[in-house]
Design an enzyme around this catalytic site. Structure first.
Site, mmCIF file in Angstrom:
data_model
loop_
_atom_site.group_PDB
_atom_site.id
_atom_site.type_symbol
_atom_site.label_atom_id
_atom_site.label_comp_id
_atom_site.label_asym_id
_atom_site.label_seq_id
_atom_site.Cartn_x
_atom_site.Cartn_y
_atom_site.Cartn_z
ATOM 1 N N LYS A 172 0.843 -1.206 0.000
ATOM 2 C CA LYS A 172 0.000 0.000 0.000
ATOM 3 C C LYS A 172 0.876 1.253 0.000
ATOM 4 O O LYS A 172 0.685 2.154 -0.828
ATOM 5 C CB LYS A 172 -0.912 0.014 1.230
ATOM 6 C CG LYS A 172 -1.897 1.172 1.227
ATOM 7 C CD LYS A 172 -2.574 1.356 2.569
ATOM 8 C CE LYS A 172 -1.714 2.216 3.466
ATOM 9 N NZ LYS A 172 -2.404 2.661 4.692
ATOM 10 N N ASP B 197 -6.553 0.923 0.913
ATOM 11 C CA ASP B 197 -6.658 1.181 2.348
ATOM 12 C C ASP B 197 -8.041 0.730 2.812
ATOM 13 O O ASP B 197 -8.772 0.062 2.062
ATOM 14 C CB ASP B 197 -6.404 2.657 2.661
ATOM 15 C CG ASP B 197 -7.468 3.572 2.063
ATOM 16 O OD1 ASP B 197 -8.392 3.072 1.376
ATOM 17 O OD2 ASP B 197 -7.395 4.795 2.282
#
Length: 352
Positions: A219, A237
């Protein structure tokens, strides 16, 4: 003359004895009959009592059945009410083909692009290193809190070399407002030293290199690549994952699986901006606990419509940031941002 009267006397005596005998026999027979009747009477009474008891038991058995019959509708009513409530909270999704889902997904992306033409990363940064550090700090906190914290941090250590040389306790104090400051301090010192020693103090522009840095996962790497190097990436997320499932793009919970599923739907050139648009929508409209369905521009395209507030007036009150007339998360937002900048962190109260 004396013999003649004796015969009648004897006959009379015999007749009397015979009569007595008959009476005795009759009396004995009567007594026997009475005894037999007396013996039979209790048996009849017992049979009658038994019959009565059986009837009572049968009635008792039938009685609960009536009571149960009365309760069944109540149970059915409760089950029906529960089913209705569940149906309201989680609308049934109509089956659709893969082609139809992809078309709908891409239309959602176009609608979000019109709704958020100013979508952008909501972390303040001026170079790849600042973005990398800010993204690591954003774990388990808000971008606003990070943006309020990093000005002091970058004023003290603007480069990887400066940060790697920081005293751990001093670094902890600087990033304390973001939470989990001890673990984050360890990651920042480790990644800064790695950048200094392995990459000549520069943030690498490849995913395989970024994920080798302490505290950096896919991420964080995709955030840095997409926004500092222009390399397309999908940032999964909590907001992105939640909306991807609500939109029916994936059923996965694992971030990497979500990333892979969504990557198959959209062209690579859209990945970075798609991430910003979906995250923007998740923070402003499609909240985790109470989505503002009645104020959602893409409600007609959303299979999860109805999970949140559908009344338009009530839904408007749930909107956040610039859509709700509130400040954004960046202290220095892009020039085209229609909302207000976020305020800096309030100075600590003076000791009395």
């Amino acid at each position: 003359m004396n013999e003649t009267p004796e015969k009648p006397a004897a006959a009379t005596k015999a007749a009397a004895q015979k009569s007595v005998t008959k009476k005795a026999v009759a009396k004995k027979a009567t007594a026997k009959t009475t005894a037999t009747a007396a013996e039979k009477a209790p048996a009849k009474k017992a049979a009658a009592a038994k019959k009565k008891t059986t009837a009572t038991k049968t009635t008792a058995k039938k009685a609960p059945a009536k009571t149960t019959d009365k309760k069944v509708p109540a149970k059915k009513a409760t089950a029906t009410a529960t089913a209705k409530t569940t149906a309201k909270k989680t609308p049934a999704r109509k089956p659709e083909s893969r082609v139809a889902m992809v078309r709908r997904a891409r239309r959602i992306n176009r609608e979000l692009a019109e709704l958020y033409p100013y979508a952008h990363p909501e972390l303040d940064f001026t170079n790849p290193f600042e973005l990398l550090v800010a993204t690591v700090l954003s774990a388990q906190t808000t971008d606003l809190r990070v943006n309020q914290t990093t000005p002091r941090l970058f004023a003290v250590c603007p480069t990887p070399e400066d940060m790697a040389a920081m005293d751990p306790e001093r670094l902890e104090e600087l990033i304390r407002p973001t939470g989990f400051f001890r673990a984050k301090t360890k990651s920042l010192l480790g990644l800064s030293a790695a950048l200094r020693d392995r990459f000549d103090g520069e943030v690498p522009g490849r995913l395989e290199d970024l994920v080798t840095l302490p505290g950096v996962g896919r991420k964080t790497a995709n955030v840095v690549l997409g926004n500092a190097f222009g390399v397309p990436g999908i940032t999964v997320d909590t907001h992105f994952g939640r909306l991807a499932r609500r939109f029916g793009w994936t059923t996965a919970e694992d971030a990497e699986k979500v990333e892979a599923d969504v990557a198959e739907i959209f062209p690579k050139s859209e990945w970075t901006m798609l991430s910003h648009r979906v995250v923007f929508h998740g923070r402003r409209v499609c909240h985790s606990r109470k989505p503002a369905c009645g104020a959602c521009a893409i409600a007609p395209l959303c299979p999860a419509y109805g999970e949140g507030e559908t009344d338009p007036e009530k839904a408007k009150k749930l909107l956040k940031y610039e859509l709700g007339g509130q400040p954004g998360q960046r202290l220095k937002p892009p020039a085209d941002y229609p909302g207000r900048p976020a305020p800096p962190m309030a100075p600590p109260a003076a000791a009395s």
